[in-house]
Design a protein around this motif. Structure first.
Motif, PDB file in Angstrom:
ATOM      1  N   ILE A  45       0.839  -1.198   0.000  1.00 35.86           N
ATOM      2  CA  ILE A  45       0.000   0.000   0.000  1.00 35.86           C
ATOM      3  C   ILE A  45       0.876   1.251   0.000  1.00 35.86           C
ATOM      4  O   ILE A  45       0.628   2.199  -0.765  1.00 35.86           O
ATOM      5  CB  ILE A  45      -0.959  -0.020   1.213  1.00 35.86           C
ATOM      6  N   SER A  46       1.902   1.265   0.834  1.00 32.57           N
ATOM      7  CA  SER A  46       2.806   2.414   0.888  1.00 32.57           C
ATOM      8  C   SER A  46       3.483   2.646  -0.456  1.00 32.57           C
ATOM      9  O   SER A  46       3.644   3.794  -0.893  1.00 32.57           O
ATOM     10  CB  SER A  46       3.864   2.198   1.972  1.00 32.57           C
ATOM     11  N   HIS A  47       3.867   1.574  -1.114  1.00 33.36           N
ATOM     12  CA  HIS A  47       4.503   1.668  -2.424  1.00 33.36           C
ATOM     13  C   HIS A  47       3.558   2.342  -3.423  1.00 33.36           C
ATOM     14  O   HIS A  47       3.971   3.241  -4.172  1.00 33.36           O
ATOM     15  CB  HIS A  47       4.904   0.272  -2.901  1.00 33.36           C
ATOM     16  N   ALA A  48       2.299   1.934  -3.405  1.00 34.36           N
ATOM     17  CA  ALA A  48       1.315   2.528  -4.314  1.00 34.36           C
ATOM     18  C   ALA A  48       1.095   4.008  -3.996  1.00 34.36           C
ATOM     19  O   ALA A  48       0.986   4.841  -4.909  1.00 34.36           O
ATOM     20  CB  ALA A  48      -0.004   1.762  -4.241  1.00 34.36           C
ATOM     21  N   ILE A  49       1.052   4.352  -2.715  1.00 30.33           N
ATOM     22  CA  ILE A  49       0.866   5.751  -2.321  1.00 30.33           C
ATOM     23  C   ILE A  49       2.051   6.596  -2.780  1.00 30.33           C
ATOM     24  O   ILE A  49       1.876   7.694  -3.332  1.00 30.33           O
ATOM     25  CB  ILE A  49       0.659   5.861  -0.794  1.00 30.33           C
ATOM     26  N   ILE A  50       3.271   6.101  -2.560  1.00 33.70           N
ATOM     27  CA  ILE A  50       4.465   6.829  -2.994  1.00 33.70           C
ATOM     28  C   ILE A  50       4.443   7.024  -4.507  1.00 33.70           C
ATOM     29  O   ILE A  50       4.737   8.105  -5.020  1.00 33.70           O
ATOM     30  CB  ILE A  50       5.752   6.111  -2.531  1.00 33.70           C
ATOM     31  N   HIS A  51       4.077   5.980  -5.226  1.00 39.70           N
ATOM     32  CA  HIS A  51       3.998   6.057  -6.689  1.00 39.70           C
ATOM     33  C   HIS A  51       2.999   7.136  -7.112  1.00 39.70           C
ATOM     34  O   HIS A  51       3.290   7.954  -7.997  1.00 39.70           O
ATOM     35  CB  HIS A  51       3.610   4.694  -7.268  1.00 39.70           C
ATOM     36  N   ASN A  52       1.825   7.163  -6.470  1.00 44.30           N
ATOM     37  CA  ASN A  52       0.826   8.183  -6.803  1.00 44.30           C
ATOM     38  C   ASN A  52       1.326   9.586  -6.477  1.00 44.30           C
ATOM     39  O   ASN A  52       1.089  10.531  -7.240  1.00 44.30           O
ATOM     40  CB  ASN A  52      -0.492   7.911  -6.068  1.00 44.30           C
ATOM     41  N   CYS A  53       2.007   9.739  -5.357  1.00 47.59           N
ATOM     42  CA  CYS A  53       2.566  11.046  -4.999  1.00 47.59           C
ATOM     43  C   CYS A  53       3.574  11.508  -6.043  1.00 47.59           C
ATOM     44  O   CYS A  53       3.568  12.672  -6.468  1.00 47.59           O
ATOM     45  CB  CYS A  53       3.225  10.996  -3.621  1.00 47.59           C
ATOM     46  N   LEU A  54       4.445  10.597  -6.451  1.00 44.95           N
ATOM     47  CA  LEU A  54       5.468  10.954  -7.438  1.00 44.95           C
ATOM     48  C   LEU A  54       4.847  11.386  -8.763  1.00 44.95           C
ATOM     49  O   LEU A  54       5.352  12.299  -9.424  1.00 44.95           O
ATOM     50  CB  LEU A  54       6.426   9.793  -7.665  1.00 44.95           C
ATOM     51  N   LYS A  55       3.760  10.721  -9.154  1.00 45.86           N
ATOM     52  CA  LYS A  55       3.100  11.083 -10.414  1.00 45.86           C
ATOM     53  C   LYS A  55       2.591  12.520 -10.381  1.00 45.86           C
ATOM     54  O   LYS A  55       2.493  13.164 -11.421  1.00 45.86           O
ATOM     55  CB  LYS A  55       1.913  10.147 -10.694  1.00 45.86           C
ATOM     56  N   ASN A  56       2.252  13.003  -9.195  1.00 54.73           N
ATOM     57  CA  ASN A  56       1.662  14.327  -9.064  1.00 54.73           C
ATOM     58  C   ASN A  56       2.651  15.412  -8.650  1.00 54.73           C
ATOM     59  O   ASN A  56       2.257  16.558  -8.440  1.00 54.73           O
ATOM     60  CB  ASN A  56       0.499  14.278  -8.065  1.00 54.73           C
ATOM     61  N   MET A  57       3.926  15.053  -8.536  1.00 55.88           N
ATOM     62  CA  MET A  57       4.952  16.023  -8.147  1.00 55.88           C
ATOM     63  C   MET A  57       5.622  16.608  -9.381  1.00 55.88           C
ATOM     64  O   MET A  57       5.828  15.913 -10.372  1.00 55.88           O
ATOM     65  CB  MET A  57       6.016  15.354  -7.260  1.00 55.88           C
ATOM     66  N   THR A  58       5.987  17.866  -9.279  1.00 60.93           N
ATOM     67  CA  THR A  58       6.778  18.492 -10.341  1.00 60.93           C
ATOM     68  C   THR A  58       8.225  18.022 -10.205  1.00 60.93           C
ATOM     69  O   THR A  58       8.628  17.527  -9.138  1.00 60.93           O
ATOM     70  CB  THR A  58       6.744  20.026 -10.212  1.00 60.93           C
ATOM     71  N   PRO A  59       9.013  18.185 -11.248  1.00 55.03           N
ATOM     72  CA  PRO A  59      10.434  17.834 -11.130  1.00 55.03           C
ATOM     73  C   PRO A  59      11.121  18.583  -9.990  1.00 55.03           C
ATOM     74  O   PRO A  59      11.967  18.013  -9.291  1.00 55.03           O
ATOM     75  CB  PRO A  59      11.015  18.228 -12.493  1.00 55.03           C
ATOM     76  N   GLU A  60      10.747  19.816  -9.767  1.00 55.35           N
ATOM     77  CA  GLU A  60      11.337  20.598  -8.685  1.00 55.35           C
ATOM     78  C   GLU A  60      10.980  20.000  -7.317  1.00 55.35           C
ATOM     79  O   GLU A  60      11.813  19.959  -6.405  1.00 55.35           O
ATOM     80  CB  GLU A  60      10.866  22.061  -8.758  1.00 55.35           C
ATOM     81  N   GLN A  61       9.737  19.567  -7.176  1.00 61.08           N
ATOM     82  CA  GLN A  61       9.315  18.942  -5.921  1.00 61.08           C
ATOM     83  C   GLN A  61      10.046  17.622  -5.687  1.00 61.08           C
ATOM     84  O   GLN A  61      10.437  17.311  -4.565  1.00 61.08           O
ATOM     85  CB  GLN A  61       7.799  18.714  -5.930  1.00 61.08           C
ATOM     86  N   ARG A  62      10.230  16.865  -6.747  1.00 60.62           N
ATOM     87  CA  ARG A  62      10.970  15.600  -6.623  1.00 60.62           C
ATOM     88  C   ARG A  62      12.407  15.862  -6.185  1.00 60.62           C
ATOM     89  O   ARG A  62      12.934  15.161  -5.327  1.00 60.62           O
ATOM     90  CB  ARG A  62      10.965  14.833  -7.947  1.00 60.62           C
ATOM     91  N   LEU A  63      13.033  16.872  -6.799  1.00 60.79           N
ATOM     92  CA  LEU A  63      14.408  17.201  -6.443  1.00 60.79           C
ATOM     93  C   LEU A  63      14.499  17.659  -4.992  1.00 60.79           C
ATOM     94  O   LEU A  63      15.388  17.235  -4.253  1.00 60.79           O
ATOM     95  CB  LEU A  63      14.962  18.280  -7.378  1.00 60.79           C
ATOM     96  N   ALA A  64      13.571  18.483  -4.559  1.00 57.95           N
ATOM     97  CA  ALA A  64      13.581  18.965  -3.174  1.00 57.95           C
ATOM     98  C   ALA A  64      13.422  17.795  -2.202  1.00 57.95           C
ATOM     99  O   ALA A  64      14.104  17.727  -1.170  1.00 57.95           O
ATOM    100  CB  ALA A  64      12.469  19.992  -2.961  1.00 57.95           C
ATOM    101  N   THR A  65      12.555  16.860  -2.534  1.00 53.04           N
ATOM    102  CA  THR A  65      12.364  15.684  -1.687  1.00 53.04           C
ATOM    103  C   THR A  65      13.616  14.819  -1.680  1.00 53.04           C
ATOM    104  O   THR A  65      14.027  14.310  -0.627  1.00 53.04           O
ATOM    105  CB  THR A  65      11.148  14.860  -2.173  1.00 53.04           C
TER     106      THR A  65
END
Length: 97
Positions: free
Chosen positions: A43-63
């Motif tokens: 479940i956590s894996h699916a949630i992380i995947h969904n979060c990543l789909k909705n993040m901008t490249p800048e948000q991914r880099l900051a994370t």
């Protein structure tokens, strides 16, 4: 594995000492707990995947930077490969639990 253990347990149950019955009960509890942990990881894996789909490249880099600073990941910031490997191995072991 859990299903096989139960079937085997039913076959030999009368031959086991109380000590062995307790040990088998503890193994069954551990297997059930392991299955719950695997379910939560999936479940956590699916949630992380969904979060990543909705993040901008800048948000991914900051994370990724935050994860690196917090020493959470020495590899790619979101550890997808690690999770998939653990989930796959867990499913092989507990698949019929």
């Amino acid at each position: 594995m859990n299903k096989k253990l139960k079937e085997h347990f039913e076959t030999i149950q009368m031959e086991l000492s109380p000590k062995h019955l307790i040990a088998l009960s503890e193994i069954e509890i551990a297997l059930n707990f392991s299955k719950n942990v695997l379910d939560e990881l999936e479940i956590s894996h699916a949630i992380i995947h969904n979060c990543l789909k909705n993040m901008t490249p800048e948000q991914r880099l900051a994370t990724a930077i935050d994860n690196h600073i917090d020493d959470l990941s020495a590899q790619w910031a979101f550890r997808e490969i690690d999770r998939v490997e653990i989930i796959t191995n867990g499913q092989k072991i507990l698949g019929d639990a």
